[in-house]
Design a protein around this motif. Structure first.
Motif, PDB file in Angstrom:
ATOM      1  N   ASN A 119      19.019  93.331 -57.940  1.00  0.00           N
ATOM      2  CA  ASN A 119      19.503  94.107 -56.794  1.00  0.00           C
ATOM      3  C   ASN A 119      21.023  94.183 -56.739  1.00  0.00           C
ATOM      4  O   ASN A 119      21.570  95.187 -56.294  1.00  0.00           O
ATOM      5  CB  ASN A 119      18.934  93.560 -55.483  1.00  0.00           C
TER       6      ASN A 119
ATOM      7  N   ASP B  82      12.788  96.168 -52.721  1.00  0.00           N
ATOM      8  CA  ASP B  82      12.041  95.052 -52.154  1.00  0.00           C
ATOM      9  C   ASP B  82      11.605  94.134 -53.285  1.00  0.00           C
ATOM     10  O   ASP B  82      11.317  94.603 -54.400  1.00  0.00           O
ATOM     11  CB  ASP B  82      10.797  95.546 -51.401  1.00  0.00           C
ATOM     12  N   GLU B  83      11.504  92.842 -52.990  1.00  0.00           N
ATOM     13  CA  GLU B  83      11.113  91.877 -54.024  1.00  0.00           C
ATOM     14  C   GLU B  83       9.791  92.237 -54.690  1.00  0.00           C
ATOM     15  O   GLU B  83       9.636  92.049 -55.895  1.00  0.00           O
ATOM     16  CB  GLU B  83      11.029  90.461 -53.436  1.00  0.00           C
TER      17      GLU B  83
ATOM     18  N   GLN C  40       8.658  95.020 -55.461  1.00  0.00           N
ATOM     19  CA  GLN C  40       8.806  96.128 -56.402  1.00  0.00           C
ATOM     20  C   GLN C  40       9.292  95.666 -57.773  1.00  0.00           C
ATOM     21  O   GLN C  40       9.200  96.402 -58.746  1.00  0.00           O
ATOM     22  CB  GLN C  40       9.818  97.153 -55.861  1.00  0.00           C
TER      23      GLN C  40
END
Length: 173
Positions: free
Chosen positions: A78, A90-91, A93
């Motif tokens: 990220n 989002d984690e 993903q």
């Protein structure tokens, strides 16, 4: 100047912290991430590197970068997405795909399942000058033209994403 952690040759412990670009010993490694953003159509978000980059100026590649001091490779995904493209994921993903060792670093490869509107991307002009969704066939053509940075695991990743359900990416969830 960014600080990076330097690991021992087996990646069991951080041995020291240095400024990015500083010489390291042959038995030491930094950590980098490579990220493949894949949409539901199986296309890959690729980016054209800035002409001011140190290596592969103007070549197409995928998201990636160095893991900085005190930051995990997972969190770096990220950090690089925000820095290069103005994106945040989002984690759930983000999925780890594989890791390998090169001469000067360990590389963690991630697959990100996401629908990204190209109009919402905010490119960092120091790093990225263009972005587009590309099929694997389009990427293969860029590789043949020596316009895409190909990695040693490229064929494996492509095979798993195109042909099987064994890759940790599932769009049905």
């Amino acid at each position: 100047m960014e600080l990076i952690d330097i690991w021992d040759e087996n990646r069991t412990q951080v041995v020291r912290t240095v400024r990015r670009g500083e010489e390291i010993q042959p038995h030491e490694r930094s950590v980098s991430v490579h990220c493949y953003i894949i949409n539901q159509q199986g296309q890959v978000l690729i980016q054209k590197r800035s002409l001011s980059e140190t290596h592969f100026q103007g070549w197409w590649s995928t998201l990636g970068g160095a893991v900085t001091h005190g930051v995990s490779s997972f969190a770096t995904v990220n950090c690089e997405a925000q820095e290069e493209l103005g994106l945040c994921f989002d984690e759930q993903q983000i999925s780890w795909f594989l890791s390998f060792k090169r001469q000067k670093d360990f590389v963690d490869v991630y697959v990100i399942k996401a629908e990204v509107d190209l109009k919402k991307i905010v490119m960092n002009p120091d790093e990225v000058i263009d972005v587009k969704w590309a099929t694997w066939e389009e990427i293969d053509a860029l590789v043949k033209q020596k316009k895409f940075i190909v990695q040693p695991y490229f064929d494996l990743l492509k095979f798993l994403l195109k042909k099987t359900n064994t890759c940790p990416i599932n769009f049905s969830s």
